[in-house]
Scaffold this motif. Structure first.
Motif, mmCIF file in Angstrom:
data_model
loop_
_atom_site.group_PDB
_atom_site.id
_atom_site.type_symbol
_atom_site.label_atom_id
_atom_site.label_comp_id
_atom_site.label_asym_id
_atom_site.label_seq_id
_atom_site.Cartn_x
_atom_site.Cartn_y
_atom_site.Cartn_z
ATOM 1 N N CYS A 101 0.872 -1.169 0.000
ATOM 2 C CA CYS A 101 0.000 0.000 0.000
ATOM 3 C C CYS A 101 0.910 1.220 0.000
ATOM 4 O O CYS A 101 1.543 1.541 1.011
ATOM 5 C CB CYS A 101 -0.920 0.009 1.221
ATOM 6 N N ALA A 102 0.989 1.901 -1.142
ATOM 7 C CA ALA A 102 1.893 3.045 -1.271
ATOM 8 C C ALA A 102 1.545 4.141 -0.271
ATOM 9 O O ALA A 102 2.433 4.806 0.279
ATOM 10 C CB ALA A 102 1.849 3.591 -2.698
ATOM 11 N N GLU A 103 0.254 4.332 0.003
ATOM 12 C CA GLU A 103 -0.151 5.360 0.965
ATOM 13 C C GLU A 103 0.327 4.998 2.371
ATOM 14 O O GLU A 103 0.754 5.860 3.146
ATOM 15 C CB GLU A 103 -1.671 5.535 0.942
ATOM 16 N N THR A 104 0.256 3.711 2.707
ATOM 17 C CA THR A 104 0.747 3.268 4.010
ATOM 18 C C THR A 104 2.255 3.488 4.113
ATOM 19 O O THR A 104 2.768 3.940 5.141
ATOM 20 C CB THR A 104 0.431 1.778 4.231
ATOM 21 N N GLU A 105 2.971 3.165 3.026
ATOM 22 C CA GLU A 105 4.415 3.379 3.025
ATOM 23 C C GLU A 105 4.756 4.850 3.218
ATOM 24 O O GLU A 105 5.741 5.193 3.883
ATOM 25 C CB GLU A 105 5.021 2.875 1.709
ATOM 26 N N ALA A 106 3.933 5.720 2.653
ATOM 27 C CA ALA A 106 4.157 7.160 2.819
ATOM 28 C C ALA A 106 3.991 7.567 4.284
ATOM 29 O O ALA A 106 4.736 8.409 4.801
ATOM 30 C CB ALA A 106 3.195 7.941 1.933
ATOM 31 N N GLN A 107 3.009 6.966 4.971
ATOM 32 C CA GLN A 107 2.825 7.255 6.393
ATOM 33 C C GLN A 107 3.981 6.701 7.230
ATOM 34 O O GLN A 107 4.467 7.350 8.156
ATOM 35 C CB GLN A 107 1.505 6.643 6.871
ATOM 36 N N LEU A 108 4.439 5.499 6.893
ATOM 37 C CA LEU A 108 5.547 4.886 7.625
ATOM 38 C C LEU A 108 6.811 5.728 7.539
ATOM 39 O O LEU A 108 7.625 5.755 8.474
ATOM 40 C CB LEU A 108 5.837 3.490 7.072
ATOM 41 N N ALA A 109 6.983 6.411 6.398
ATOM 42 C CA ALA A 109 8.205 7.186 6.180
ATOM 43 C C ALA A 109 8.423 8.242 7.254
ATOM 44 O O ALA A 109 9.560 8.617 7.549
ATOM 45 C CB ALA A 109 8.158 7.841 4.797
ATOM 46 N N GLY A 110 7.330 8.728 7.864
ATOM 47 C CA GLY A 110 7.458 9.773 8.875
ATOM 48 C C GLY A 110 7.485 9.263 10.299
ATOM 49 O O GLY A 110 7.447 10.055 11.249
ATOM 50 N N MET A 111 7.545 7.934 10.472
ATOM 51 C CA MET A 111 7.488 7.345 11.818
ATOM 52 C C MET A 111 8.865 6.862 12.284
ATOM 53 O O MET A 111 9.751 6.598 11.471
ATOM 54 C CB MET A 111 6.527 6.143 11.828
ATOM 55 N N SER A 112 9.008 6.717 13.593
ATOM 56 C CA SER A 112 10.210 6.103 14.147
ATOM 57 C C SER A 112 10.169 4.611 13.866
ATOM 58 O O SER A 112 9.120 4.064 13.491
ATOM 59 C CB SER A 112 10.289 6.337 15.655
ATOM 60 N N GLU A 113 11.301 3.939 14.068
ATOM 61 C CA GLU A 113 11.359 2.501 13.805
ATOM 62 C C GLU A 113 10.361 1.736 14.665
ATOM 63 O O GLU A 113 9.681 0.823 14.179
ATOM 64 C CB GLU A 113 12.780 1.985 14.069
ATOM 65 N N GLN A 114 10.231 2.105 15.930
ATOM 66 C CA GLN A 114 9.300 1.432 16.816
ATOM 67 C C GLN A 114 7.859 1.695 16.397
ATOM 68 O O GLN A 114 7.017 0.777 16.397
ATOM 69 C CB GLN A 114 9.512 1.882 18.263
#
Length: 357
Positions: free
Chosen positions: A231-244
């Motif tokens: 899910c490209a949109e999900t990947e975009a959200q993950l990009a702004g998160m910490s590893e945890q």
């Protein structure tokens, strides 16, 4: 070696959104109309590798260093190539320009739209991944047929190799006129080598990405295409998160790996690539090589002179290196080996090369 992945697909399939997420920054201009990407966007992405941090930790303790050596992961170069359309092979849209960019990559990552969204237009009107795949691959076949059609028949004094190449070209033209991809036609490595200089687009390996919505991540598998669900949109959200935060968010969706992990793993598997590891005061590093490569050639990946001056190498599996705590204890336990010029490198080998002057 540098791995270069070309991201292709029809306009609005989500290529640029995925590319932006992979690079964790908005370097591609994602817009709701065809040809938002006019030049190919290129970005270098580190290959996720948890082994490097452990290597650095062990090296600091074993060598009594003040700080851990820096981590240098292997890298993948992603190229976001603008959307292809029907007629690209004859210059429709910006076809010829984009097709030339595909020639430069090692593997094609074909993004297929599965997600429903009435706010994002589909150039073909409806969502049909198999149809979209056929459109893009037909354009690649047509482009290859143009390349084959430009080849000249050998003259009377032609060499055996020239005649063999011409026979392969005729074989390809016949099969590809029927819609087959070149790599499906040429299964003999010797035949493939004869036409390698032509850089045929459909000789390149292809992996498919099903760009799905979050709700489709688990329910839609894209099995007929053997596609990776992302899910490209999900990947975009993950990009702004910490590893945890990333781990927690992925867990909430019922998945364990990010799209980047899946993509790189698939690319490595498809191309037959592995990584070996080196560690010391200067750095803890992963090196990408082809499966089956021998130790001297692997040393040459670090520096060309190393292949010529190779004497031997000490090697231990990462598992043993990590569990035993470094070179000294691995040697004491008999897990470290001295290998010569015929040694075939294994994935996860921790290596020290012995190089002559």
């Amino acid at each position: 070696m540098n791995l270069k992945v070309g991201i292709v697909g029809l306009p609005n399939a989500g290529k640029s959104t995925l590319f932006n997420a992979l690079l964790k920054k908005q370097v591609a201009f994602a817009a709701n109309y065809p040809f938002a990407t006019i030049e190919p966007n290129i970005g270098v992405v580190p290959v996720p590798d948890d082994r490097l941090a452990k290597l650095a930790e062990i090296t600091k303790a074993e060598d009594h260093l003040e700080k851990q050596p820096p981590l240098v992961p292997a890298v993948v170069e992603f190229v976001d190539i603008a959307g292809l359309v029907k007629g690209a092979s004859v210059g429709e849209g910006l076809g010829n320009k984009f097709l030339s960019h595909i020639r430069e990559v090692n593997i094609i990552c074909h993004v297929l739209r599965f997600f429903p969204d009435s706010n994002i237009v589909h150039t073909e009107g409806t969502i049909d991944a198999n149809r979209d795949r056929e459109i893009v691959e037909t354009e690649l076949v047509l482009a290859d047929l143009q390349t084959l059609g430009k080849q000249l028949e050998p003259k009377m004094n032609a060499t055996k190799e020239d005649l063999a190449r011409w026979a392969v070209i005729q074989k390809l033209k016949t099969a590809m006129d029927g819609g087959k991809l070149a790599r499906a036609v040429l299964t003999d490595p010797e035949e493939a080598a004869l036409v390698y200089p032509l850089q045929l687009l459909t000789m390149k390996p292809i992996m498919y990405v099903a760009n799905v919505s979050e709700s489709q991540l688990q329910s839609l598998q894209g099995e007929s295409l053997k596609a990776i669900n992302i899910c490209a949109e999900t990947e975009a959200q993950l990009a702004g998160m910490s590893e945890q935060e990333q781990k927690e968010y992925l867990s909430s969706l019922g998945v364990t790996s990010s799209g980047l992990d899946l993509l790189i793993r698939k690319a490595y598997d498809t191309l037959g690539l592995i990584s070996f590891l080196t560690t010391g005061e200067i750095e803890s590093r992963a090196w990408t090589i082809e499966k089956g490569m021998k130790a001297p050639q692997a040393a040459g990946v670090i520096h060309t002179d190393f292949e010529k001056k190779f004497i031997k190498c000490d090697t231990v599996s990462y598992t043993d290196f990590a569990s035993l705590g470094g070179w000294k204890k691995a040697r004491e336990a008999g897990k470290a080996r001295s290998e010569g010029k015929e040694y075939v490198m294994q994935d996860g080998d921790v290596v020290e090369f012995k190089i002559g002057s």
